[in-house]
Every structure is written in structure tokens, then in C-alpha cells.
Enzyme design. Structure first.
Site, PDB file in Angstrom:
ATOM      1  N   LYS A   1       0.836  -1.203   0.000  1.00 53.85           N
ATOM      2  CA  LYS A   1       0.000   0.000   0.000  1.00 53.85           C
ATOM      3  C   LYS A   1       0.872   1.254   0.000  1.00 53.85           C
ATOM      4  CE  LYS A   1      -3.796  -0.128   2.345  1.00 53.85           C
ATOM      5  NZ  LYS A   1      -4.815  -0.109   3.437  1.00 53.85           N
TER       6      LYS A   1
ATOM      7  N   ASP B   1      -9.185   3.040   4.244  1.00 54.73           N
ATOM      8  CA  ASP B   1      -9.967   1.890   4.695  1.00 54.73           C
ATOM      9  C   ASP B   1     -10.778   1.430   3.498  1.00 54.73           C
ATOM     10  OD1 ASP B   1     -10.335   0.274   7.067  1.00 54.73           O
ATOM     11  OD2 ASP B   1     -12.455   0.805   6.945  1.00 54.73           O
ATOM     12  N   SER B   2     -10.692   0.164   3.205  1.00 57.98           N
ATOM     13  CA  SER B   2     -11.298  -0.320   1.974  1.00 57.98           C
ATOM     14  C   SER B   2     -11.848  -1.723   2.144  1.00 57.98           C
ATOM     15  CB  SER B   2     -10.273  -0.288   0.836  1.00 57.98           C
ATOM     16  OG  SER B   2      -9.115  -1.022   1.191  1.00 57.98           O
TER      17      SER B   2
ATOM     18  N   PHE C   1      -5.221 -10.751  -5.093  1.00 61.49           N
ATOM     19  CA  PHE C   1      -5.367 -11.352  -3.772  1.00 61.49           C
ATOM     20  C   PHE C   1      -6.767 -11.017  -3.266  1.00 61.49           C
ATOM     21  CE2 PHE C   1      -3.609  -7.129  -3.317  1.00 61.49           C
ATOM     22  CZ  PHE C   1      -4.369  -6.558  -2.305  1.00 61.49           C
ATOM     23  N   GLY C   2      -7.117 -11.515  -2.103  1.00 59.53           N
ATOM     24  CA  GLY C   2      -8.426 -11.229  -1.532  1.00 59.53           C
ATOM     25  C   GLY C   2      -9.551 -11.712  -2.423  1.00 59.53           C
ATOM     26  N   TYR C   3     -10.487 -10.818  -2.718  1.00 62.55           N
ATOM     27  CA  TYR C   3     -11.655 -11.170  -3.533  1.00 62.55           C
ATOM     28  C   TYR C   3     -11.416 -10.977  -5.030  1.00 62.55           C
ATOM     29  CZ  TYR C   3     -13.951 -10.840   1.023  1.00 62.55           C
ATOM     30  OH  TYR C   3     -14.293 -11.013   2.346  1.00 62.55           O
ATOM     31  N   ASP C   4     -10.199 -10.650  -5.422  1.00 59.76           N
ATOM     32  CA  ASP C   4      -9.906 -10.372  -6.831  1.00 59.76           C
ATOM     33  C   ASP C   4     -10.361 -11.480  -7.783  1.00 59.76           C
ATOM     34  OD1 ASP C   4      -8.834  -8.023  -5.955  1.00 59.76           O
ATOM     35  OD2 ASP C   4      -6.762  -8.466  -6.507  1.00 59.76           O
TER      36      ASP C   4
ATOM     37  N   HIS D   1     -10.286   1.006  -7.250  1.00 57.43           N
ATOM     38  CA  HIS D   1     -10.965   1.890  -6.310  1.00 57.43           C
ATOM     39  C   HIS D   1      -9.977   2.815  -5.610  1.00 57.43           C
ATOM     40  CE1 HIS D   1      -9.692  -1.855  -4.557  1.00 57.43           C
ATOM     41  NE2 HIS D   1      -9.996  -1.526  -3.330  1.00 57.43           N
ATOM     42  N   ARG D   2      -8.776   2.304  -5.284  1.00 60.09           N
ATOM     43  CA  ARG D   2      -7.777   3.140  -4.608  1.00 60.09           C
ATOM     44  C   ARG D   2      -7.211   4.191  -5.564  1.00 60.09           C
ATOM     45  NH1 ARG D   2      -5.110  -0.678  -2.216  1.00 60.09           N
ATOM     46  NH2 ARG D   2      -6.465  -0.555  -0.404  1.00 60.09           N
TER      47      ARG D   2
END
Length: 209
Positions: free
Chosen positions: A12, A68-69, A162-165, A190-191
Site C-alpha cells: 500500500k 480503509d477499503s 489477492f483477496g476477492y480479486d 478503487h484506490r
């Protein structure tokens, strides 16, 4: 101007440094200054981002920025939302953080598919909320929100991310987020959308750039 990132996430930090390169900012992670992670007790992205930014600003005596995302699914009333990273209740193995994250990601994705089983509405969005403040008591926080619209697939697709990608399909690009190369993802995410708004806000309100 030094801007403390209220996170110890190296990826990040690198991403935000690149996104904010047009401005005369030195972005440093709070961990490098000995600042611990803040509590995130709230139910909204904006409240958690503001709490993290104020924590970092108070500990370092200067300006700070926090993100925060998460994923918000329409059919689930916006869940998993702020609980996206720990949506599923799972016992993590002892060991490397990356292994733990992979186990958590797989459990989160499995739970999401379970909750959406039989539901025709698959609309969802990745949301990023950025909050920047000049000091811990700044009465005028800068707030930027990026929303990346998509749909939840019936099964994971793609080897990246990663994550929900792997479950997030972006109709405008015709691919899942996990199928996108890093440059494309960083240009549309989104970022990235939130960062573009924040750049304009900093230029206008903080007279940077």
C-alpha cells in the site's frame, strides 16, 4: 511535506507513493516511526479511516493519511464491508503471514459464494476511502472515495491479485480483477480513483503542487 501513512502495509505504501508522485510529499509508513496499528472499531470505512489517520497524526505530531477499503455486495446489504479482510471465521495456521493471508482469503471467498448461492443479483463494488489530515485536531479532513463497480462470479477466475480479486468481474474490462496485469489494475482500481480525488483536494485545500 511529510505525510505519515497509517498502515504498515509495504504494498500500500509503494502504491500510494506512486499515485501521489505529482505532489511534493514524503510519504512514510507509521511503522518506520514506531507507531503501532490503530483500532478499527467502526462500521463504516470513513470512520475507520479517520480514526487511523488521527491515531497516526497524534503519535507523530504531523500530517497523516489513512485508507480503509473493502468489498460491498448489494445483495448482502453491503457486506462484507469493513469486515472484508476477516469475513470468514477461520483458525489460521501458525507460520508466515502470507500463508495466513492465503488461508483467510480462501475462506472469505468460500463464504461469499455460499452467501450468494441462489441469488440472481451479483452486483458488487470495491470501495476505498482515503482520509488526510494536517494534524490530529484538523477540523477539515480531506475525504476521497473510490468505487470500482463489478459483479461476483460463480467461481474464482484468474491467477493474480489477492483477496476477492478472483471473484470480482469488471464488465467494463471483460475480466476478473485477478486476470488484470498490475498496471491496468492500478489505473482503474478503487484506490486509484480515490487517490485521484485526493490529489485534487490536496491541491485545492492544502495548496500543494
Amino acid at each position: 511535506m511529510r505525510l505519515v501513512l497509517a498502515s504498515n502495509n509495504a504494498k500500500k505504501l509503494a502504491e500510494l507513493k506512486a499515485l501521489f508522485a505529482p505532489l511534493p510529499l514524503e510519504i512514510v509508513a507509521q511503522g518506520s516511526l514506531g507507531v503501532a496499528e490503530a483500532e478499527e472499531p467502526h462500521h463504516t470505512f470513513i470512520e475507520n479511516a479517520l480514526a487511523k489517520a488521527r491515531h497516526a497524526a497524534r503519535a507523530t505530531g504531523g500530517a497523516a493519511i489513512a485508507d480503509d477499503s473493502g468489498l460491498c455486495v448489494d445483495a448482502l446489504g453491503g457486506q462484507p464491508g469493513v469486515a472484508s479482510a476477516h469475513f470468514a471465521d477461520v483458525v489460521l495456521p501458525v507460520g508466515e503471514r502470507e500463508v495466513q493471508r492465503r488461508v483467510q482469503d480462501e475462506a472469505n471467498n468460500a463464504l461469499l459464494l455460499q452467501r450468494l448461492q441462489g441469488r440472481p443479483d451479483r452486483r458488487a463494488k470495491f470501495v476505498s476511502t482515503l482520509v488526510a489530515i494536517r494534524s490530529a485536531d484538523d477540523p477539515e479532513p480531506l475525504v476521497a472515495v473510490g468505487r470500482w463497480q463489478g459483479e461476483i462470479l460463480a467461481a474464482p477466475r484468474g491467477a493474480g491479485g489477492f483477496g476477492y480479486d478472483p471473484l470480482m468481474f469488471i464488465p467494463a474490462l471483460g475480466k476478473s480483477v485477478a486476470d488484470l496485469d498490475a498496471a491496468t489494475k492500478n489505473a482503474h482500481s478503487h484506490r486509484a480513483l480515490a487517490a485521484a480525488q485526493m490529489l485534487a483536494l490536496m491541491h485545492e485545500s492544502w495548496h500543494l503542487g
